[in-house]
Design an enzyme around this catalytic site. Structure first.
Site, PDB file in Angstrom:
ATOM      1  N   CYS A 115       0.807  -1.225   0.000  1.00  0.00           N
ATOM      2  CA  CYS A 115       0.000   0.000   0.000  1.00  0.00           C
ATOM      3  C   CYS A 115       0.837   1.270   0.000  1.00  0.00           C
ATOM      4  CB  CYS A 115      -0.945   0.003   1.191  1.00  0.00           C
ATOM      5  SG  CYS A 115      -2.151  -1.351   1.154  1.00  0.00           S
ATOM      6  N   ASN A 137     -10.217  -0.011  -0.383  1.00  0.00           N
ATOM      7  CA  ASN A 137      -8.754   0.021  -0.285  1.00  0.00           C
ATOM      8  C   ASN A 137      -8.190  -0.639  -1.540  1.00  0.00           C
ATOM      9  OD1 ASN A 137      -6.045  -0.478   0.226  1.00  0.00           O
ATOM     10  ND2 ASN A 137      -6.350  -1.121   2.346  1.00  0.00           N
ATOM     11  N   HIS A 159      -3.134   7.212   2.111  1.00  0.00           N
ATOM     12  CA  HIS A 159      -3.563   5.912   1.596  1.00  0.00           C
ATOM     13  C   HIS A 159      -4.967   5.625   2.078  1.00  0.00           C
ATOM     14  CE1 HIS A 159      -4.042   1.764   0.732  1.00  0.00           C
ATOM     15  NE2 HIS A 159      -3.867   1.374   1.986  1.00  0.00           N
TER      16      HIS A 159
END
Length: 329
Positions: free
Chosen positions: A110, A279, A249
């Site tokens: 990520c 996500n 993020h």
């Protein structure tokens, strides 16, 4: 003479066609739309179909960012390549018609997009490239146990891309400074155990899917993103109050809000599109940038802070002043 900086000059995004909303998940798992929304901020996400791969999504986002121009190098941030070997970036470069451009993958999960930005900036500063295409693309739903009520609602698939050119560090769109870190002793907090050199492919489903210790990840993410953000702001000579937009993020809306609160930022500085895409791992920050540009949340002159945290553990941050990119098609 100072080294050239990496300047944002193009932006692109690409999402799978299939939309998976919370009600569909709740119909087959022990959860509800309310439970998912209140704990993650997500109401729907995109899921790659059998005919959509990470390379396909990366090519779509990359083509938008290039907008008919070219690049000397492609840096693809992904932890879900189309195959373990070779890297996916050369295939992306070939499909985009970039000839023999340098192309390689970066896997910081990520945090991958921020790591890839720093890598591309190094290419430009070192004179290895004049224009670098940086793509964050992941089909993370392929790593998720379809029966796991804790991970299925969180993750989605997608790709976002930026085109960087050599320019001056003082001009709008110039990225930097950067701050990057890792903490490998906590790898087991967020990992897929089987499929590598330590543990080969396994017939045990639990070994092949993502395992996540959510509470610990939440705690580390907030602390590390806030710490890294302060570091990069200090290096840039910015105060927290100078930041117009915080693009973190998109893991969980509560992580974004908690990080902003730790930094002393107002809630309206937080850029979030997690409610619509979930996500998307390495794709999350460039997808959020593209959405914020398109809807006017980001305007020329805005001082923008980017920060990410992911498996590894890895984390990193950077800043830029938003340039005038015009209208995206």
């Amino acid at each position: 003479m100072p080294a050239p900086a990496a300047v944002l000059t193009g932006l692109g995004s690409w999402l799978p066609t299939k939309v998976l909303d919370n009600h569909e998940i709740a119909a087959r798992l022990d959860t509800s739309d309310e439970w998912i929304r209140t704990r993650t901020g997500i109401r729907e996400r995109r899921v790659a179909g059998p005919d959509e791969s990470t390379v396909d999504l990366a090519v779509g986002a990359g083509r938008e960012a290039l907008a008919g121009t070219s690049a000397d190098a492609v840096v693809l941030a992904t932890s879900t390549p189309d195959q373990p070997c070779p890297a996916s970036a050369p295939q992306v470069a070939a499909r985009l018609g970039l000839g023999t451009a340098a192309a390689f993958d970066v896997n910081a999960v990520c945090s991958g997009f921020v790591y890839a930005l720093a890598t591309a900036a190094g290419f430009i500063a070192g004179g290895l490239a004049e224009r670098v295409l940086v793509i964050g693309a992941d089909t993370f739903t392929t790593l998720i146990d379809p029966g796991d009520r804790t991970t299925v609602p969180i993750f989605g698939d997608g790709a976002g891309a930026v085109l960087l050119r050599a320019g001056d560090a003082g001009e709008p769109g110039a990225f930097g400074p950067f701050d990057l870190h890792s903490e490998g002793e906590h790898a087991e907090l967020l990992w897929v155990e089987a499929g590598g050199a330590r543990k080969r492919l396994s017939d045990t489903p639990a070994d092949r899917f993502l395992a996540m210790q959510g509470t610990a990840v939440f705690r580390h993410a907030c602390a590390r993103m806030a710490e890294s953000s302060r570091t990069v702001l200090d290096r840039a000579g910015w105060m927290v109050g100078d930041v117009d937009r915080f693009v973190g993020h998109q893991a969980n809306i509560r992580i974004l809000q908690a990080t902003a609160k730790q930094l002393g930022m107002p809630a309206d500085a937080v850029v979030a599109n997690i409610d619509r895409v979930g996500n998307t791992s390495a794709a999350s920050i460039p997808l959020a940038l593209a959405d914020a540009h398109a809807d006017g949340t980001l305007v020329p002159g805005h001082r923008v802070l980017l920060s990410a945290f992911g498996a590894g553990l890895t984390w990193g941050s950077t800043v830029l002043r938003w340039p005038d990119l015009g209208q995206l098609s």
